[in-house]
Design an enzyme around this catalytic site. Structure first.
Site, short mmCIF file in Angstrom:
data_model
loop_
_atom_site.label_atom_id
_atom_site.label_comp_id
_atom_site.label_asym_id
_atom_site.label_seq_id
_atom_site.Cartn_x
_atom_site.Cartn_y
_atom_site.Cartn_z
N LYS A 97 0.84 6.21 -0.51
CA LYS A 97 -0.20 6.99 -0.28
C LYS A 97 -0.36 7.66 0.96
O LYS A 97 -0.37 9.00 1.15
CB LYS A 97 -1.67 6.09 -0.51
CG LYS A 97 -1.92 5.58 -1.82
CD LYS A 97 -3.41 4.76 -1.73
CE LYS A 97 -3.41 3.70 -1.01
NZ LYS A 97 -2.47 2.68 -1.19
N ARG A 119 -12.33 2.14 -3.02
CA ARG A 119 -11.42 0.90 -3.51
C ARG A 119 -12.02 -0.12 -4.44
O ARG A 119 -11.70 -1.04 -5.08
CB ARG A 119 -11.00 0.03 -2.15
CG ARG A 119 -9.94 0.82 -1.45
CD ARG A 119 -9.69 -0.24 -0.32
NE ARG A 119 -8.44 -0.67 -0.33
CZ ARG A 119 -7.34 -0.03 0.27
NH1 ARG A 119 -7.59 0.85 0.99
NH2 ARG A 119 -6.07 -0.52 0.25
N ARG A 127 8.89 -2.86 4.84
CA ARG A 127 7.87 -2.26 5.97
C ARG A 127 7.59 -3.55 6.86
O ARG A 127 7.63 -3.25 8.20
CB ARG A 127 6.78 -1.89 5.44
CG ARG A 127 6.01 -0.98 6.67
CD ARG A 127 4.94 -0.22 6.16
NE ARG A 127 3.94 -1.18 5.51
CZ ARG A 127 2.82 -0.52 4.98
NH1 ARG A 127 2.73 0.80 4.83
NH2 ARG A 127 1.93 -1.34 4.41
N ARG A 161 3.76 -4.92 10.10
CA ARG A 161 2.25 -4.83 9.96
C ARG A 161 1.63 -6.22 9.59
O ARG A 161 2.24 -6.65 8.64
CB ARG A 161 2.11 -3.63 9.02
CG ARG A 161 0.52 -3.04 8.96
CD ARG A 161 0.42 -1.83 8.11
NE ARG A 161 -0.42 -2.36 7.05
CZ ARG A 161 -1.00 -1.09 6.31
NH1 ARG A 161 -0.40 0.05 6.17
NH2 ARG A 161 -1.66 -1.45 5.01
N ARG A 199 -3.63 -8.63 -1.62
CA ARG A 199 -3.84 -7.07 -1.46
C ARG A 199 -3.54 -6.53 -3.08
O ARG A 199 -4.32 -5.88 -3.50
CB ARG A 199 -2.99 -6.21 -0.59
CG ARG A 199 -3.52 -6.54 0.83
CD ARG A 199 -2.52 -6.01 1.79
NE ARG A 199 -1.92 -4.64 1.77
CZ ARG A 199 -0.86 -4.23 2.36
NH1 ARG A 199 0.13 -5.28 2.69
NH2 ARG A 199 -0.78 -3.06 2.29
#
Ligand code: AP5
Length: 192
Positions: free
Chosen positions: A13, A88, A127, A133, A144
């Site tokens: 996204k 969401r 990532r 992160r 998630r």
């Protein structure tokens, strides 16, 4: 164009929103980025959001809606926007329609990026290594993805049922996926 970008964590996204921002010349509004900025600035809201985000859960609907409304009324969305990370859950989807209706800026289309779970996990692990992160840890990623299945997947049906959904295959090179999105947005040529 007022575009809502949907997809699981790691579906691309943010990556595609950056490209769409340039292509459509509209702001990219990411609720994840807005929340991370609040965490970084150590505001009251950021402190509340931090723990929830790091666990991979959803920040309260009330907080995120307030933040989004503030962002949407800054005056730069006259030509539209690309909204990434919102809605969401179904409550947020209804709240967004109500908010955009009030602002006279209804969403034109929701684009859903489809990526299989195995690849999502591979991308987020990549990532985690590259950027560190906080919510890309294996435990947070699992949570998630579960939250996505339980709360966010029904939002896709919400847009399908209201005739505003375009599904795009999100597997492939970043530019390749971008071209697929653009093709979806292009008006169908009239025949004859
Ligand atoms: P948010 O920041 O929205 O995170 P997310 O939805 O989990 O999405 P990601 O940023 O992980 O993935 P993405 O789909 O944007 O993919 P990306 O382009 O980055 O939200 C974070 C948290 O904030 C939430 O968990 C929640 O706590 C809170 N929050 C946010 N909004 C909320 C809301 N509305 N309500 C309540 N809480 C909210 O790509 C991922 C990786 O893959 C990158 O490394 C990228 O380089 C790579 N990649 C992308 N596309 C490709 C490709 N085609 N090929 C190869 N690699 C690719």
């Amino acid at each position: 164009m007022r575009l809502v970008l949907l997809g699981a964590p790691g579906s691309g996204k943010g990556t595609q929103a950056t490209r769409l921002r340039e292509h459509l010349q509209v702001p990219h509004i990411s609720t994840g980025d807005l929340l991370r900025a609040a965490v970084k600035a150590d505001t009251e809201l950021g402190r509340q959001a931090k723990v929830v985000m790091e666990s991979g859960g959803l920040v309260s609907d009330e907080i995120v809606l307030g933040m989004l409304e503030e962002r949407l009324t800054t005056g730069d969305t006259g030509n539209g926007f690309v909204l990434d990370g919102y809605p969401r859950n179904l409550a947020q989807a209804n709240a967004l329609d109500a908010l955009l209706g009030r602002l006279g800026q209804p969403a034109d289309i929701a684009v859903q990026l489809d990526v299989d779970t195995e690849l999502l996990i591979t991308r987020l692990a990549g990532r985690a290594q590259a950027e560190g992160r906080a919510d890309d840890s294996p435990a947070a990623v699992r949570h998630r993805l579960q939250v996505y299945t339980d709360a966010t997947a029904p939002v896709v049906e919400f847009y399908r049922n209201t005739g505003r959904l375009a599904c795009v295959d999100g597997v492939g090179g970043m530019d390749e996926v971008f071209q697929r999105i653009i093709a979806t947005l292009a008006p169908t040529p009239e025949i004859g």
